[in-house]
Design a protein around this motif. Structure first.
Motif, PDB file in Angstrom:
ATOM      1  N   GLU A 189       0.820  -1.221   0.000  1.00 47.97           N
ATOM      2  CA  GLU A 189       0.000   0.000   0.000  1.00 47.97           C
ATOM      3  C   GLU A 189       0.847   1.262   0.000  1.00 47.97           C
ATOM      4  O   GLU A 189       0.328   2.364  -0.137  1.00 47.97           O
ATOM      5  CB  GLU A 189      -0.963  -0.006   1.192  1.00 47.97           C
ATOM      6  CG  GLU A 189      -2.027  -1.075   1.111  1.00 47.97           C
ATOM      7  CD  GLU A 189      -2.824  -1.018  -0.191  1.00 47.97           C
ATOM      8  OE1 GLU A 189      -3.481  -0.002  -0.442  1.00 47.97           O
ATOM      9  OE2 GLU A 189      -2.765  -1.990  -0.969  1.00 47.97           O
ATOM     10  N   SER A 219      -0.867  -6.592   2.712  1.00 48.41           N
ATOM     11  CA  SER A 219      -1.882  -7.026   1.743  1.00 48.41           C
ATOM     12  C   SER A 219      -1.252  -8.081   0.832  1.00 48.41           C
ATOM     13  O   SER A 219      -0.080  -7.961   0.461  1.00 48.41           O
ATOM     14  CB  SER A 219      -2.337  -5.824   0.906  1.00 48.41           C
ATOM     15  OG  SER A 219      -2.898  -6.239  -0.317  1.00 48.41           O
ATOM     16  N   HIS A 251     -10.061  -0.177  13.480  1.00 44.42           N
ATOM     17  CA  HIS A 251      -8.677  -0.511  13.139  1.00 44.42           C
ATOM     18  C   HIS A 251      -8.049  -1.535  14.077  1.00 44.42           C
ATOM     19  O   HIS A 251      -8.156  -1.404  15.290  1.00 44.42           O
ATOM     20  CB  HIS A 251      -7.810   0.749  13.135  1.00 44.42           C
ATOM     21  CG  HIS A 251      -8.103   1.645  11.979  1.00 44.42           C
ATOM     22  ND1 HIS A 251      -9.062   2.620  12.037  1.00 44.42           N
ATOM     23  CD2 HIS A 251      -7.576   1.689  10.731  1.00 44.42           C
ATOM     24  CE1 HIS A 251      -9.116   3.231  10.868  1.00 44.42           C
ATOM     25  NE2 HIS A 251      -8.237   2.690  10.052  1.00 44.42           N
ATOM     26  N   ARG A 423      -6.012  -2.661 -12.090  1.00 38.18           N
ATOM     27  CA  ARG A 423      -4.572  -2.477 -11.878  1.00 38.18           C
ATOM     28  C   ARG A 423      -3.932  -1.881 -13.127  1.00 38.18           C
ATOM     29  O   ARG A 423      -4.336  -2.213 -14.264  1.00 38.18           O
ATOM     30  CB  ARG A 423      -3.894  -3.802 -11.546  1.00 38.18           C
ATOM     31  CG  ARG A 423      -4.622  -4.670 -10.529  1.00 38.18           C
ATOM     32  CD  ARG A 423      -4.938  -3.982  -9.231  1.00 38.18           C
ATOM     33  NE  ARG A 423      -5.477  -4.924  -8.241  1.00 38.18           N
ATOM     34  CZ  ARG A 423      -6.045  -4.575  -7.110  1.00 38.18           C
ATOM     35  NH1 ARG A 423      -6.245  -3.295  -6.817  1.00 38.18           N
ATOM     36  NH2 ARG A 423      -6.465  -5.483  -6.264  1.00 38.18           N
ATOM     37  N   TYR A 461      -9.854  -6.668  -5.313  1.00 38.41           N
ATOM     38  CA  TYR A 461     -10.320  -5.929  -4.142  1.00 38.41           C
ATOM     39  C   TYR A 461     -10.001  -6.683  -2.857  1.00 38.41           C
ATOM     40  O   TYR A 461      -9.690  -7.891  -2.892  1.00 38.41           O
ATOM     41  CB  TYR A 461     -11.821  -5.668  -4.246  1.00 38.41           C
ATOM     42  CG  TYR A 461     -12.690  -6.920  -4.300  1.00 38.41           C
ATOM     43  CD1 TYR A 461     -13.223  -7.472  -3.142  1.00 38.41           C
ATOM     44  CD2 TYR A 461     -12.971  -7.532  -5.510  1.00 38.41           C
ATOM     45  CE1 TYR A 461     -14.022  -8.606  -3.195  1.00 38.41           C
ATOM     46  CE2 TYR A 461     -13.773  -8.665  -5.580  1.00 38.41           C
ATOM     47  CZ  TYR A 461     -14.291  -9.201  -4.415  1.00 38.41           C
ATOM     48  OH  TYR A 461     -15.074 -10.328  -4.470  1.00 38.41           O
TER      49      TYR A 461
HETATM   50  O1  4AD Z   1      -8.228  -0.380   1.345  1.00 38.91           O
HETATM   51  P1  4AD Z   1      -7.133  -1.333   1.707  1.00 38.91           P
HETATM   52  O2  4AD Z   1      -5.897  -0.751   2.293  1.00 38.91           O
HETATM   53  O3  4AD Z   1      -6.830  -2.147   0.378  1.00 38.91           O
HETATM   54  C1  4AD Z   1      -5.775  -2.971   0.186  1.00 38.91           C
HETATM   55  O4  4AD Z   1      -4.997  -3.360   1.022  1.00 38.91           O
HETATM   56  C2  4AD Z   1      -5.745  -3.512  -1.214  1.00 38.91           C
HETATM   57  N1  4AD Z   1      -4.382  -3.957  -1.513  1.00 38.91           N
HETATM   58  C3  4AD Z   1      -6.751  -4.637  -1.327  1.00 38.91           C
HETATM   59  C4  4AD Z   1      -6.820  -5.230  -2.709  1.00 38.91           C
HETATM   60  O5  4AD Z   1      -7.179  -4.522  -3.634  1.00 38.91           O
HETATM   61  N2  4AD Z   1      -6.497  -6.499  -2.844  1.00 38.91           N
HETATM   62  O6  4AD Z   1      -7.693  -2.410   2.721  1.00 38.91           O
HETATM   63  C5  4AD Z   1      -8.803  -3.209   2.379  1.00 38.91           C
HETATM   64  C6  4AD Z   1      -9.799  -3.261   3.520  1.00 38.91           C
HETATM   65  C7  4AD Z   1     -10.364  -1.907   3.918  1.00 38.91           C
HETATM   66  O7  4AD Z   1     -11.411  -1.532   3.067  1.00 38.91           O
HETATM   67  C8  4AD Z   1     -10.842  -2.169   5.329  1.00 38.91           C
HETATM   68  O8  4AD Z   1     -12.090  -2.833   5.334  1.00 38.91           O
HETATM   69  C9  4AD Z   1      -9.810  -3.146   5.840  1.00 38.91           C
HETATM   70  O9  4AD Z   1      -9.156  -3.711   4.712  1.00 38.91           O
HETATM   71  N3  4AD Z   1      -8.816  -2.502   6.706  1.00 38.91           N
HETATM   72  C10 4AD Z   1      -8.717  -2.696   8.021  1.00 38.91           C
HETATM   73  N4  4AD Z   1      -9.442  -3.458   8.859  1.00 38.91           N
HETATM   74  C11 4AD Z   1      -9.085  -3.469  10.164  1.00 38.91           C
HETATM   75  N5  4AD Z   1      -8.020  -2.793  10.657  1.00 38.91           N
HETATM   76  C12 4AD Z   1      -7.258  -2.018   9.841  1.00 38.91           C
HETATM   77  N6  4AD Z   1      -6.202  -1.386  10.337  1.00 38.91           N
HETATM   78  C13 4AD Z   1      -7.599  -1.947   8.456  1.00 38.91           C
HETATM   79  N7  4AD Z   1      -7.070  -1.317   7.391  1.00 38.91           N
HETATM   80  C14 4AD Z   1      -7.823  -1.666   6.331  1.00 38.91           C
END
Ligand code: 4AD
Length: 493
Positions: A189, A219, A251, A423, A461
């Motif tokens: 990220e 991720s 979080h 992407r 996603y």
């Molecule tokens: O939006 P994020 O950061 O997306 C990604 O990591 C992409 N690489 C995903 C992808 O496209 N394969 O995180 C995805 C989701 C967020 O929408 C949220 O629901 C959750 O992960 N999330 C958390 N949940 C709990 N604690 C945290 N610290 C979180 N940060 C993100």
């Protein structure tokens, strides 16, 4: 042996154990409380039940104990003699033998007339899970016992069902589940919120174990892309780690993410898959966990304005209608025109705060999940596809500045549940985005090569699994729905 004696022996044999006939194994398992209550065993059968005592009500002649083995919200009512009950205390682990009889009470269909009782594990009088209701904050401080109560155990069962529902959706749509690494040299990220991994022993001296810095993954996406460029449709489901010093109710430092990655689709199709998977898993939970969902509706989730249970109604409503879809630009306009004062004003280019996300889903879209698409490029990570007309159906260039083909799915009362995007599949554009983000393009050489050797349009996603659990259960804090929570300053157990 008389016919009736033989019949009763057969019955009690049948009811004593569940046979694993499908696998033709000789193993047998004791019957669970759930299967005893759910008509798998007829009243009149002799059974053995093992579980923990939730409560004991002692009376002069007979006493009652509620036995729960964590398979059901209900528990089995056991009828005991006063002498037996005298030896019992809340929390102890018992084995009871007796006859299952029809219950005269309305609460449950059957109860157990106990003939003999073994205490498998005594429970000290300091046992903190007493019959009264405890606050969720308090239960968190005794996390090792939390699942002995209904909120804790029902949450784990729903978590299991939600995972099954998601996996079932992907299996039905020809996805392959892949396992992506936990240890990585990348920060997907690009937020710098990584935990660095170093060996605990002095074995490798001061040198890096992997000869370069390694981190816990934030991720699995980049690795999922590796496999989507070969298998077309993949998903990965695992723990991810973020060193965000955030104390909010949404979080965690360690949370679980379901990440799907799909080749040969466009943004709208990606939204369809996201919506399809969320709805399928929600339906699966409603179908397979009715008693848990009723429990959450009644005892955990917020009531509606009239004080009526609202969780099941909201979930069912969300299944009936399509999720709303709006562009970031439109979201900004809606927020600017809202009859509400926000702490953070919005203009094109500003990031949406949780107060905005909640407003959009709860008020603007009337309690309906909403996808917000096509955010400004500089708000989002390097890997997202620039909207510059390359994609036939998704051309979207905003007059204010460049945007990326991405989305956040926002839920009423919760905010962001899913983040995803198409992407960037053009090697030259990706490379220049990486350089602009100050990334080491050699370290990510393999990721660029995926674009060099038969690049495919693709997108994916990530669903924050604990936030999905908030949606399903009505809990308000992710610390309640992860089995063992970790957040800044807290790594007990
Ligand atoms: O939006 P994020 O950061 O997306 C990604 O990591 C992409 N690489 C995903 C992808 O496209 N394969 O995180 C995805 C989701 C967020 O929408 C949220 O629901 C959750 O992960 N999330 C958390 N949940 C709990 N604690 C945290 N610290 C979180 N940060 C993100």
């Amino acid at each position: 042996m008389t016919f009736s004696a033989l019949r009763s022996l057969q019955l009690s044999r049948r009811s004593l154990f569940l046979n694993c006939s499908r696998s033709h194994s000789t193993n047998t398992f004791p019957l669970t409380v759930r299967s005893l209550l759910d008509n798998n065993v007829e009243a009149g059968s002799d059974v053995t039940v093992k579980g923990w005592v939730r409560s004991v009500r002692k009376q002069k002649q007979i006493s009652f104990a509620n036995i729960n083995d964590g398979t059901s919200v209900r528990g089995l009512q056991a009828i005991l003699s006063s002498e037996q009950a005298e030896r019992l205390s809340t929390g102890s682990c018992v084995e009871l033998q007796g006859t299952l009889v029809k219950s005269p009470g309305k609460e449950q269909g059957k109860e157990l007339q106990v003939s003999s009782m073994d205490i498998l594990g005594e429970c000290d009088s300091t046992f903190p899970m007493q019959k009264k209701r405890h606050t969720f904050e308090y239960l968190r401080t005794i996390n090792h016992l939390r699942a002995r109560g209904n909120a804790g155990s029902a949450s784990l069962r729903v978590r299991h069902a939600a995972r099954q529902g998601l996996q079932d959706y992907f299996a039905k749509h020809e996805f392959t589940q892949v396992d992506t690494p936990i240890l990585t040299s990348h920060d997907c990220e690009g937020g710098g919120e990584v935990f660095k991994v170093t060996p605990g022993s002095a074995a490798s001296g001061n040198a890096e174990f992997f000869n370069k810095p390694a981190f816990l993954t934030v991720s699995g996406q980049l690795h999922a892309e590796m496999f989507a460029s070969a298998l077309s449709r993949v998903y990965t489901f695992g723990p991810v780690f973020r060193a965000e010093e955030s104390l909010t109710s949404r979080h965690l430092a360690e949370f679980w993410m379901l990440e799907a990655e799909v080749a040969f689709i466009d943004l709208e199709q990606l939204l369809d898959i996201t919506e399809g998977s969320i709805k399928h898993a929600t339906r699966h939970v409603l179908d397979t966990c009715p008693e848990e969902m009723e429990f959450f509706d009644k005892w955990v989730a917020k009531k509606d304005v009239k004080g009526k249970p609202a969780l099941l109604k909201r979930l069912r409503n969300s299944l009936d209608k399509p999720f709303a879809r709006i562009d970031y630009k439109e979201a900004v306009q809606l927020l600017q025109g809202a009859n509400k004062k926000f702490e953070f004003p919005t203009t094109w280019g500003s990031s949406l705060q949780s107060e905005h996300e909640r407003y959009l889903a709860s008020e603007e879209c009337k309690d309906r999940p909403v996808f917000v698409k096509n955010y400004p490029s500089d708000q989002k990570p390097f890997y997202m596809l620039e909207n510059d007309g390359k994609q036939k159906n998704n051309t979207y260039v905003d007059e204010h500045g460049s945007t990326v083909a991405c989305f956040d799915l926002l839920l009423p009362g919760i905010g962001e549940l899913v983040g995803g995007s198409m992407r960037e599949d053009r090697e030259d554009v990706l490379e220049s985005k990486m350089k602009a983000a100050g990334m080491d393009t050699e370290e990510y050489g393999w990721y660029l090569e995926l674009r060099k050797y038969g690049s495919a349009p693709h997108g994916g996603y990530g669903i924050g699994f604990e936030r999905f659990m908030l949606w399903l259960t009505g809990f308000e804090n992710v610390r309640e729905v992860v089995p063992v929570p970790r957040w800044v300053g807290h790594c007990k157990y």
